[in-house]
Design a protein around this motif. Structure first.
Motif, mmCIF file in Angstrom:
data_model
loop_
_atom_site.group_PDB
_atom_site.id
_atom_site.type_symbol
_atom_site.label_atom_id
_atom_site.label_comp_id
_atom_site.label_asym_id
_atom_site.label_seq_id
_atom_site.Cartn_x
_atom_site.Cartn_y
_atom_site.Cartn_z
ATOM 1 N N LEU A 235 0.827 -1.214 0.000
ATOM 2 C CA LEU A 235 0.000 0.000 0.000
ATOM 3 C C LEU A 235 0.856 1.256 0.000
ATOM 4 O O LEU A 235 0.472 2.276 -0.582
ATOM 5 N N ARG A 236 2.005 1.200 0.628
ATOM 6 C CA ARG A 236 2.901 2.361 0.589
ATOM 7 C C ARG A 236 3.365 2.625 -0.841
ATOM 8 O O ARG A 236 3.462 3.779 -1.280
ATOM 9 N N LEU A 237 3.612 1.528 -1.579
ATOM 10 C CA LEU A 237 4.081 1.659 -2.960
ATOM 11 C C LEU A 237 2.954 1.970 -3.935
ATOM 12 O O LEU A 237 3.180 2.589 -4.976
ATOM 13 N N GLU A 238 1.739 1.509 -3.612
ATOM 14 C CA GLU A 238 0.597 1.663 -4.526
ATOM 15 C C GLU A 238 -0.654 1.963 -3.697
ATOM 16 O O GLU A 238 -1.522 1.102 -3.530
ATOM 17 N N PRO A 239 -0.761 3.195 -3.162
ATOM 18 C CA PRO A 239 -1.806 3.488 -2.171
ATOM 19 C C PRO A 239 -3.223 3.579 -2.721
ATOM 20 O O PRO A 239 -4.171 3.572 -1.940
ATOM 21 N N MET A 240 -3.391 3.631 -4.026
ATOM 22 C CA MET A 240 -4.724 3.807 -4.596
ATOM 23 C C MET A 240 -5.337 2.497 -5.069
ATOM 24 O O MET A 240 -6.355 2.503 -5.757
ATOM 25 N N ARG A 241 -4.762 1.378 -4.700
ATOM 26 C CA ARG A 241 -5.271 0.081 -5.168
ATOM 27 C C ARG A 241 -6.279 -0.464 -4.163
ATOM 28 O O ARG A 241 -5.924 -0.931 -3.074
ATOM 29 N N GLU A 243 -8.086 -3.146 -4.108
ATOM 30 C CA GLU A 243 -8.010 -4.576 -3.800
ATOM 31 C C GLU A 243 -7.045 -4.840 -2.646
ATOM 32 O O GLU A 243 -7.293 -5.707 -1.802
ATOM 33 N N THR A 244 -5.935 -4.083 -2.610
ATOM 34 C CA THR A 244 -4.947 -4.315 -1.553
ATOM 35 C C THR A 244 -5.469 -3.844 -0.202
ATOM 36 O O THR A 244 -5.219 -4.486 0.830
ATOM 37 N N TRP A 245 -6.207 -2.734 -0.173
ATOM 38 C CA TRP A 245 -6.847 -2.306 1.075
ATOM 39 C C TRP A 245 -7.812 -3.388 1.566
ATOM 40 O O TRP A 245 -7.877 -3.697 2.758
ATOM 41 N N SER A 246 -8.545 -3.982 0.629
ATOM 42 C CA SER A 246 -9.486 -5.036 0.998
ATOM 43 C C SER A 246 -8.752 -6.268 1.540
ATOM 44 O O SER A 246 -9.179 -6.886 2.516
ATOM 45 N N LEU A 247 -7.625 -6.596 0.924
ATOM 46 C CA LEU A 247 -6.852 -7.757 1.374
ATOM 47 C C LEU A 247 -6.275 -7.534 2.769
ATOM 48 O O LEU A 247 -6.307 -8.439 3.611
#
Length: 324
Positions: A235-241, A243-247
């Protein structure tokens, strides 16, 4: 690119460039929850036009395969049957490899297509093992030629995670495959620490291994914490994703559930899980899995506070709203 194609209609490079633009636009359109089918079909047609102007090159076939693989992935995300797109992608990669058996892009692409096909078959309750075996063989062969390829390491790590998850669901020993996935993804991070996909998939692999061991009576809470740290770095590298917040919300929910079972105070962990899932839905209001995870988190929080003698009604009402 329409102007470029009109000006240089006989140039395969112009058709290829327009195909790439359409494929990229398809991803953006799909991200908004809209259909990308027409754009992907147009991208495939443009690549076919490029091939007409410079026939006999493996490059055109594997690029068509890559577009079809992208189409299959989008179909999976949208809950559609992706088996036909996977099979067509594999055929395109096969043709590329028949032209140039040393084309690593085609070999890696075919391995990834077998992986996605395996996932699609799992959804239909069909044994995906033959697809995972074929995909693993392709990606291992690719890595034999380019052992420091972070892309190939991530692809094989992702496949082995899917394979391990399937074995675990079937009640079979899955630790070796999940540990293999973690090893591949750790190696990919060593090659490129800024590769968010490697961090994301390693977090998912560690979470899957933690669940597998807990199901077998071998709880390893440190694995869940490592999974959460991996997803935090992704999330630090790709904060707007979204799916990763959900994971990460799912991992935090699993930690909260474990704390609840142990009789520990889990209110803060449930709150963190719900916070992550709120963020996921802010970024993508159509992410159905985030609604179901948040509903489960709210319901389990209700049960947790109820066991502590507090009124759980508000949490159950919110859970019902999430489940629709």
């Amino acid at each position: 690119f329409d102007i470029v194609v009109k000006a240089a209609e006989e140039s395969p490079d112009a058709w290829e460039a327009r195909a790439a633009a359409k494929a990229n636009l398809a991803n953006a359109v799909a991200g908004r929850g809209e259909s990308a089918a027409e754009l992907l079909a147009g991208a495939i047609q443009d690549m076919a036009e490029a091939e007409k102007r410079a026939p006999g090159k493996a490059r055109w076939r594997w690029k068509i395969g890559a577009i079809l693989l992208n189409q299959a992935r989008l179909e999976m995300l949208q809950g559609q049957d992706a088996t036909a797109s996977c099979r067509t992608a594999i055929e395109a990669f096969n043709t590329a490899l028949s032209i140039d058996g040393g084309d690593m892009d085609a070999l890696e692409g075919r391995g990834e297509a077998h992986d996605v096909h395996g996932q699609a078959l799992r959804r239909k309750a069909i044994d995906p093992t033959p697809e995972y075996e074929l995909g693993d063989r392709d990606l291992t062969a690719s890595l034999a030629q380019q052992p420091s390829s972070s892309e190939a390491l991530v692809a094989r790590g992702e496949l082995r995670r899917h394979w391990g998850e399937h074995e675990s669901e079937m009640g079979r020993a899955a630790a070796a495959k999940l540990e293999g996935a973690i090893a591949d993804l750790t190696a990919a991070i060593g090659v490129d620490p800024l590769e968010s996909e490697a961090w994301r998939h390693r977090g998912m692999a560690r979470s899957a291994l933690a669940r597998h061991r807990e199901d077998r009576g071998e709880p390893t809470p440190e694995l869940s914490m490592q999974a959460e740290r991996d997803l935090t770095e992704a999330l630090r590298l790709e904060p707007m994703r979204a799916e990763t917040w959900s994971l990460r919300g799912e991992v935090r929910l699993e930690r909260a559930n474990s704390a609840h079972i142990r009789g520990a105070d889990a209110v803060a962990l449930f709150a963190l899980a719900i916070e992550d899932l709120d963020r996921a839905l802010t970024l993508d209001a159509q992410l159905e899995v985030a609604f179901s995870r948040r509903g489960l988190a709210r319901a389990n929080l209700g049960a947790h506070v109820g066991d502590g003698g507090k009124d759980p009604t508000a949490h159950y009402v919110e859970a019902v709203a999430d489940f629709g």
